[in-house]
Enzyme design. Structure first.
Site, mmCIF file in Angstrom:
data_model
loop_
_atom_site.group_PDB
_atom_site.id
_atom_site.type_symbol
_atom_site.label_atom_id
_atom_site.label_comp_id
_atom_site.label_asym_id
_atom_site.label_seq_id
_atom_site.Cartn_x
_atom_site.Cartn_y
_atom_site.Cartn_z
ATOM 1 N N ASP A 51 0.842 -1.205 0.000
ATOM 2 C CA ASP A 51 0.000 0.000 0.000
ATOM 3 C C ASP A 51 0.873 1.249 0.000
ATOM 4 O O ASP A 51 0.594 2.235 -0.686
ATOM 5 C CB ASP A 51 -0.904 -0.007 1.246
ATOM 6 C CG ASP A 51 -1.602 -1.336 1.411
ATOM 7 O OD1 ASP A 51 -2.493 -1.634 0.614
ATOM 8 O OD2 ASP A 51 -1.223 -2.095 2.323
ATOM 9 N N HIS A 56 -4.771 -3.144 6.546
ATOM 10 C CA HIS A 56 -4.546 -3.419 5.115
ATOM 11 C C HIS A 56 -5.884 -3.846 4.519
ATOM 12 O O HIS A 56 -6.178 -5.013 4.355
ATOM 13 C CB HIS A 56 -3.500 -4.525 4.945
ATOM 14 C CG HIS A 56 -3.418 -5.034 3.537
ATOM 15 N ND1 HIS A 56 -2.941 -4.278 2.496
ATOM 16 C CD2 HIS A 56 -3.787 -6.204 2.991
ATOM 17 C CE1 HIS A 56 -3.010 -4.972 1.382
ATOM 18 N NE2 HIS A 56 -3.532 -6.154 1.651
HETATM 19 P P1 NAX Z 1 -2.249 -18.335 -3.702
HETATM 20 O O1 NAX Z 1 -3.579 -18.964 -3.538
HETATM 21 O O2 NAX Z 1 -1.636 -18.290 -5.063
HETATM 22 O O3 NAX Z 1 -1.218 -19.054 -2.738
HETATM 23 C C1 NAX Z 1 -1.509 -19.295 -1.417
HETATM 24 C C2 NAX Z 1 -0.823 -20.578 -1.068
HETATM 25 O O4 NAX Z 1 -0.993 -20.796 0.320
HETATM 26 C C3 NAX Z 1 -1.414 -21.790 -1.799
HETATM 27 O O5 NAX Z 1 -0.384 -22.463 -2.495
HETATM 28 C C4 NAX Z 1 -2.000 -22.632 -0.665
HETATM 29 O O6 NAX Z 1 -1.850 -24.016 -0.925
HETATM 30 C C5 NAX Z 1 -1.140 -22.172 0.499
HETATM 31 N N1 NAX Z 1 -1.751 -22.424 1.800
HETATM 32 C C6 NAX Z 1 -3.056 -22.371 2.154
HETATM 33 N N2 NAX Z 1 -3.207 -22.716 3.437
HETATM 34 C C7 NAX Z 1 -1.972 -22.979 3.909
HETATM 35 C C8 NAX Z 1 -1.491 -23.403 5.169
HETATM 36 N N3 NAX Z 1 -2.315 -23.638 6.195
HETATM 37 N N4 NAX Z 1 -0.150 -23.590 5.305
HETATM 38 C C9 NAX Z 1 0.681 -23.381 4.278
HETATM 39 N N5 NAX Z 1 0.274 -22.990 3.050
HETATM 40 C C10 NAX Z 1 -1.039 -22.800 2.888
HETATM 41 O O7 NAX Z 1 -2.323 -16.868 -3.052
HETATM 42 P P2 NAX Z 1 -1.305 -15.658 -3.215
HETATM 43 O O8 NAX Z 1 -1.731 -14.832 -4.354
HETATM 44 O O9 NAX Z 1 0.081 -16.163 -3.184
HETATM 45 O O10 NAX Z 1 -1.655 -14.803 -1.909
HETATM 46 C C11 NAX Z 1 -1.334 -15.271 -0.616
HETATM 47 C C12 NAX Z 1 -1.918 -14.372 0.446
HETATM 48 O O11 NAX Z 1 -1.395 -13.045 0.343
HETATM 49 C C13 NAX Z 1 -3.433 -14.184 0.343
HETATM 50 O O12 NAX Z 1 -4.004 -14.248 1.629
HETATM 51 C C14 NAX Z 1 -3.568 -12.785 -0.207
HETATM 52 O O13 NAX Z 1 -4.814 -12.213 0.099
HETATM 53 C C15 NAX Z 1 -2.435 -12.094 0.470
HETATM 54 N N6 NAX Z 1 -2.016 -10.808 -0.067
HETATM 55 C C16 NAX Z 1 -1.568 -9.865 0.805
HETATM 56 C C17 NAX Z 1 -1.144 -8.627 0.405
HETATM 57 C C18 NAX Z 1 -0.680 -7.591 1.376
HETATM 58 O O14 NAX Z 1 -0.393 -6.470 0.942
HETATM 59 N N7 NAX Z 1 -0.558 -7.852 2.669
HETATM 60 C C19 NAX Z 1 -1.201 -8.233 -1.029
HETATM 61 C C20 NAX Z 1 -1.296 -9.402 -1.958
HETATM 62 C C21 NAX Z 1 -2.152 -10.526 -1.482
HETATM 63 O O15 NAX Z 1 -3.492 -10.201 -1.726
#
Ligand code: NAX
Length: 327
Positions: free
Chosen positions: A159, A187
């Site tokens: 952000d 956020h």
């Molecule tokens: P993806 O769905 O591509 O990847 C997430 C991964 O986490 C998947 O491979 C899934 O298998 C794994 N996962 C789920 N549960 C798990 C657990 N208990 N232990 C270990 N791994 C687990 O999502 P992605 O685009 O990589 O985003 C990941 C996270 O970042 C999301 O929650 C997303 O909302 C968040 N974000 C945060 C941002 C920020 O500024 N703080 C911005 C970008 C993003 O939106």
């Protein structure tokens, strides 16, 4: 060469992980002389895909990458970790607000907080990226009560970068010419991007750009940028999020440049009227010790105070929603 730094990355086979891992392996967090070991956590159905990611890391022949650990067990992935980047959780889909995810993702951070406390290194730092990241960080911290609170942070660097870039575009300068924007609060779409202290080269941004642009265009642009990217790409921000995660962690370990703040969501010590313990984004500086220091003397006008309060109210609501997960 120093002892390798152990970096645990959860959700390592996800889209952010895919952009994040090679940059850690390339030395972008700790510097180009510091070896690293990557400790990747995924859920069982995704372990095969994670193996593919590890093959690609092998094929990168990164000089600083000493080992790659793959596991679906938090106690293996967090073992002796110096830095835990908690990315893994379900991302927001089209039309979904972050708070819809709160009950779904919260429980992940209960077990991960406990595992970090049980097995991580004595100097561990924890950065939460997976959404809703402020409240997930709160849950993690609450479930690792023996780890000092100032070791925990959640990421609002993306952000912050969005705000800095938007002001640079509007002022017709490079983003490096803009400093000291602030992201306050959660956020989420209630976050408050504050331009009042931002400088464009040596001039206050508020002298160069009209107030109405900040209020009517800039604030919603930063607040809704995530949704705009989902609408355009069909997926949530990944490359820019990984970039921000690298920057957040690099600042923890290598410091913020002189005269520049950044924004991090950190446990409140009660300043700015933010309830103690809430994970709230504030301006911080870092001296490279791994622990951010909040900037405590930022002047806030009524508008800024109201905006921060609205976001704090949302954080309080989120905290209440997950009160059963807070130990
Ligand atoms: P993806 O769905 O591509 O990847 C997430 C991964 O986490 C998947 O491979 C899934 O298998 C794994 N996962 C789920 N549960 C798990 C657990 N208990 N232990 C270990 N791994 C687990 O999502 P992605 O685009 O990589 O985003 C990941 C996270 O970042 C999301 O929650 C997303 O909302 C968040 N974000 C945060 C941002 C920020 O500024 N703080 C911005 C970008 C993003 O939106």
């Amino acid at each position: 060469m120093d002892r390798p730094m152990r970096v645990a990355v959860t959700g390592a086979a996800g889209q952010i992980g895919y952009s994040l891992l090679p940059r850690i392996a390339a030395g972008e967090i700790f510097g180009k002389d510091q070896p690293v070991i990557l400790q990747c956590l995924e859920i069982p159905p995704v372990m095969k895909a994670l193996e593919g990611v590890a093959m690609e890391l092998d094929d990168g022949a990164f000089p600083l990458l000493e080992d790659i650990v793959l596991s679906d067990d938090p106690k293996v992935a967090f073992k002796d970790a110096d830095l835990c980047l908690l990315v893994g959780s379900k991302p927001r889909g089209k039309g979904m607000e972050r708070k819809d995810l709160i009950r779904e993702n919260g429980p992940i951070f209960v077990s991960q907080g406990a595992a970090i406390q049980a097995v991580a290194g004595s100097e561990v730092r924890v950065v939460v990226i997976g959404n809703p990241c402020n409240t997930n960080c709160l849950i993690t911290m609450a479930n690792a009560p023996d780890i000092p609170r100032d070791r925990f942070s959640a990421m609002t660097q993306l952000d912050h970068n969005r705000a800095q870039s938007a002001i640079a575009k509007k002022a017709g300068v490079q983003s490096r010419d803009v400093r000291n924007v602030i992201i306050w609060g959660n956020h989420s779409s209630t976050q408050y991007p504050d331009w009042h202290h931002a400088m464009v080269k040596d001039k206050p941004a508020s002298e160069l750009i009209e107030e109405s642009w900040f209020r009517e265009t800039f604030i919603p642009h930063v607040q809704k940028r995530g949704a705009e990217i989902i609408a355009a790409r069909g997926h949530s921000s990944a490359m820019s999020a990984a970039n921000a995660a690298i920057e957040h962690a690099r600042k923890l370990y290598q410091g913020t440049p002189k005269d520049r703040w950044t924004s991090m969501a950190i446990p409140s010590t009660g300043n700015y009227g933010i309830p103690e313990g809430l994970i709230c984004s504030v301006p911080v500086t870092c001296d490279g010790s791994g622990t951010p220091t909040p900037v405590l003397d930022v002047e806030m006008n009524d508008f800024s105070r109201e905006r921060l309060q609205a976001s704090v109210n949302e954080l309080i609501e989120e905290r209440d929603t997950v009160s059963d997960l807070l130990g």
